[in-house]
Enzyme design. Structure first.
Site, PDB file in Angstrom:
ATOM      1  N   ARG A  65       4.918   8.899   4.970  1.00 49.36           N
ATOM      2  CA  ARG A  65       3.860   8.781   5.726  1.00 49.36           C
ATOM      3  C   ARG A  65       3.967  10.048   6.881  1.00 49.36           C
ATOM      4  O   ARG A  65       2.997  10.279   7.552  1.00 49.36           O
ATOM      5  CB  ARG A  65       3.966   7.512   7.006  1.00 49.36           C
ATOM      6  CG  ARG A  65       3.654   6.285   6.452  1.00 49.36           C
ATOM      7  CD  ARG A  65       2.753   5.983   5.485  1.00 49.36           C
ATOM      8  NE  ARG A  65       2.580   4.514   5.209  1.00 49.36           N
ATOM      9  CZ  ARG A  65       1.753   4.234   4.196  1.00 49.36           C
ATOM     10  NH1 ARG A  65       1.323   4.983   3.387  1.00 49.36           N
ATOM     11  NH2 ARG A  65       1.742   2.869   3.943  1.00 49.36           N
ATOM     12  N   ASP A 153      -1.970   7.916  -5.823  1.00 47.50           N
ATOM     13  CA  ASP A 153      -1.648   6.649  -5.521  1.00 47.50           C
ATOM     14  C   ASP A 153      -2.180   6.198  -4.173  1.00 47.50           C
ATOM     15  O   ASP A 153      -2.144   6.839  -3.266  1.00 47.50           O
ATOM     16  CB  ASP A 153      -0.026   6.465  -5.485  1.00 47.50           C
ATOM     17  CG  ASP A 153       0.157   5.224  -5.173  1.00 47.50           C
ATOM     18  OD1 ASP A 153       0.065   4.297  -5.944  1.00 47.50           O
ATOM     19  OD2 ASP A 153       0.808   4.651  -4.122  1.00 47.50           O
ATOM     20  N   ASN A 279      -1.357  -3.978  -2.474  1.00 49.73           N
ATOM     21  CA  ASN A 279      -2.099  -3.511  -3.499  1.00 49.73           C
ATOM     22  C   ASN A 279      -1.531  -2.860  -4.583  1.00 49.73           C
ATOM     23  O   ASN A 279      -0.664  -1.642  -4.506  1.00 49.73           O
ATOM     24  CB  ASN A 279      -3.180  -2.429  -2.992  1.00 49.73           C
ATOM     25  CG  ASN A 279      -4.268  -2.301  -4.131  1.00 49.73           C
ATOM     26  OD1 ASN A 279      -4.387  -3.068  -5.214  1.00 49.73           O
ATOM     27  ND2 ASN A 279      -5.109  -1.074  -3.967  1.00 49.73           N
ATOM     28  N   ASP A 306       7.518   0.852  -3.894  1.00 48.97           N
ATOM     29  CA  ASP A 306       6.401   0.922  -3.221  1.00 48.97           C
ATOM     30  C   ASP A 306       6.445   0.635  -1.854  1.00 48.97           C
ATOM     31  O   ASP A 306       5.596   0.350  -1.253  1.00 48.97           O
ATOM     32  CB  ASP A 306       5.234   0.200  -3.787  1.00 48.97           C
ATOM     33  CG  ASP A 306       3.761   0.476  -3.504  1.00 48.97           C
ATOM     34  OD1 ASP A 306       3.712   1.589  -2.834  1.00 48.97           O
ATOM     35  OD2 ASP A 306       2.755  -0.187  -3.997  1.00 48.97           O
ATOM     36  N   HIS A 310       3.483  -0.125   7.774  1.00 45.54           N
ATOM     37  CA  HIS A 310       2.346   0.040   8.475  1.00 45.54           C
ATOM     38  C   HIS A 310       2.616  -0.736  10.043  1.00 45.54           C
ATOM     39  O   HIS A 310       3.643  -1.166  10.114  1.00 45.54           O
ATOM     40  CB  HIS A 310       1.304  -1.026   7.912  1.00 45.54           C
ATOM     41  CG  HIS A 310       0.494  -0.427   6.605  1.00 45.54           C
ATOM     42  ND1 HIS A 310      -0.300   0.505   6.667  1.00 45.54           N
ATOM     43  CD2 HIS A 310       0.752  -0.705   5.286  1.00 45.54           C
ATOM     44  CE1 HIS A 310      -0.548   0.802   5.212  1.00 45.54           C
ATOM     45  NE2 HIS A 310       0.052   0.119   4.585  1.00 45.54           N
TER      46      HIS A 310
HETATM   47  O1  DOR Z   1      -0.105  -1.772  -0.877  1.00 47.12           O
HETATM   48  C1  DOR Z   1      -0.253  -0.675  -1.239  1.00 47.12           C
HETATM   49  N1  DOR Z   1       0.098   0.286  -0.175  1.00 47.12           N
HETATM   50  N2  DOR Z   1      -0.538  -0.025  -1.973  1.00 47.12           N
HETATM   51  C2  DOR Z   1      -1.057   0.982  -2.376  1.00 47.12           C
HETATM   52  O2  DOR Z   1      -1.279   1.828  -3.474  1.00 47.12           O
HETATM   53  C3  DOR Z   1      -0.809   2.246  -1.222  1.00 47.12           C
HETATM   54  C4  DOR Z   1       0.083   1.575  -0.155  1.00 47.12           C
HETATM   55  C5  DOR Z   1      -0.117   2.523   1.112  1.00 47.12           C
HETATM   56  O3  DOR Z   1       0.106   3.599   0.997  1.00 47.12           O
HETATM   57  O4  DOR Z   1       0.004   1.593   2.059  1.00 47.12           O
END
Ligand code: DOR
Length: 425
Positions: A65, A153, A279, A306, A310
């Site tokens: 981030r 991505d 995702n 991944d 957030h």
């Molecule tokens: O769930 C996801 N979050 N999938 C992604 O491809 C991007 C990622 C994000 O950047 O938060």
């Protein structure tokens, strides 16, 4: 520092080692792995009794981030989370703000990670400028500045011709192209897997075919261009089968799966749990079983988290408007060890998928305890009872669907480049 790690069960799949050995570290390098217990003159001792000693874990897929979204995570907090999770090398995606689509940003990430000085942070450059899918990014300059792979991505590359040319271009710089396989025209507006749960919750679904059709396109482009395609976060049984077939035909393809896609289904979205909104979405039991089978038969090259932090505000809203993503570096090991405890995968295979698997896939340093390798080592107790406690995470993110789960397995020490960067207190 000269360090002798004794009494542990040393597992190094790169050299088919599994047993009681001593790992010797000197000058930031692995000095050797010797049978039994040995502490030469001048070495400090680290007693790993009851624990496993493995090469440091490598995570091919994280979101740190920084720059731009430091309220979610930054390179320092992400590095601390990595170390606490046993990861000594992490790759970070380009969907920052500004996007990492140029050498300045790539260089900044490399410099900042060095200042933090905990784990190896390797940037992934964007494939297109601003992740807009319209104009190719300066791949060569980013590679020169330290990018180890190329990907949009978070955003799919909808234009097949753009993807083709990016693969041809990336080939000249010898860096893999990572596909986030999603046909937006099929997934647009969806929040979770298209199935019974989406119907029950009354939210729009994302059909499996949105992912599978793009995986197939990009596999065909890998064959056409002869360039290395890496398929990120594969979530469906059929997508995995397509990759298996491509590999059988010796197309230049690798892939990763995430811990969450291995163990969770769309049932985790019950009660509108936005921490399970990710995702690609969590799919079905059948998909989990197929992904686990692919771990075991060699179709999967790496497990990657991944890790997608957030803020609470970005998750604390309706299913439709919550951001996609969940954090993974500090939960990966216990979540994955649960598969070992349930005998769905062997410990050795799991360690392979966290070490030499990702290292080989992207031709990275590390992933092995061979003499002269960087002294990156993870020491964990596979049987220690733990409860997933987000309030104790090093990550700034708290968005995990695994909160309060009782599992087994905890990282005790993480050593990166010969330095202890984490130890459990
Ligand atoms: O769930 C996801 N979050 N999938 C992604 O491809 C991007 C990622 C994000 O950047 O938060």
């Amino acid at each position: 520092m000269k360090l002798s790690i004794i009494n542990g069960r040393v597992i190094d799949p790169s050299r088919n080692i599994d047993g009681n050995f001593t790992v010797l570290i000197e000058n930031e390098k692995i000095q050797g792995v010797v049978r039994g217990k040995k502490t030469p003159e001048g070495y400090e001792t680290l007693d790993a009794r009851g624990a496993c000693v493995t090469p440091g874990f490598i995570d091919l897929h994280t979101h740190l981030r920084e720059p731009g979204f430091e309220y979610r995570e930054d390179i320092a907090s992400g590095s601390r989370a990595a170390a606490a999770g046993g990861f000594t090398t992490i790759l970070c995606m380009a969907n920052t703000n500004p996007v990492n689509d140029n050498a300045e940003i790539t260089g900044m990430i490399v410099r900042r990670a060095k200042e933090v000085g905990l784990v190896n942070v390797l940037p992934i450059g964007a494939l297109t400028k601003g992740l807009q899918g319209k104009e190719m990014a300066e791949i060569g300059l980013m590679v020169e500045a330290g990018a180890v792979a190329i990907s949009d991505d978070g955003m799919p590359v909808m234009n097949g011709n753009m993807m083709r040319h990016a693969m041809e271009y990336a080939k000249t710089f010898k860096v893999p192209v990572i596909t986030h396989a999603e046909d937006k025209t099929l997934s647009e507006g969806g929040s979770i897997h298209e199935g019974k749960m989406a119907t029950k919750l009354g939210v729009m679904g994302i059909p499996a075919v949105a992912e599978e059709s793009m995986i197939q396109r990009d596999l065909l482009l890998a064959e056409l261009t002869g360039h290395h395609l890496h398929v990120a976060h594969v979530s469906t049984a059929r997508g995995m089968e397509m990759i298996r077939q491509a590999k059988k035909q010796k197309w230049p393809v690798t892939c990763e799966v995430t811990p969450h896609h291995l163990v969770l289904t769309d049932e985790a979205c019950l009660d509108y749990n936005t921490d399970a909104k990710v995702n690609p979405p969590l799919r079905t039991k059948n998909d989990c079983a197929a992904l686990i089978r692919a771990l075991n038969d060699g179709t999967v090259d790496a497990i990657a988290t991944d890790h997608a932090p957030h803020s609470a505000d970005e998750k604390n809203c309706g299913m439709g408007c919550a951001n996609f993503g969940l954090i993974g570096m500090e939960t990966a090991l216990p979540v994955l060890l649960n598969l070992v405890h349930k005998k769905q995968v062997t410990l050795k295979r799991l360690v392979h998928l966290l070490t030499i698997g990702p290292s080989k896939a992207f031709k990275l340093k590390g992933g092995s305890l061979k003499k002269g390798a960087p002294a990156d080592v993870t020491i964990f107790d596979p049987n220690k009872n733990v409860e997933i406690a987000p309030e104790r995470f090093r990550s700034k993110g708290r968005n995990t669907p695994f909160a309060r789960l009782k599992l087994k397995g905890e990282v005790l020490y993480t050593i990166c480049n010969g330095k202890i960067v984490y130890h459990l207190k």
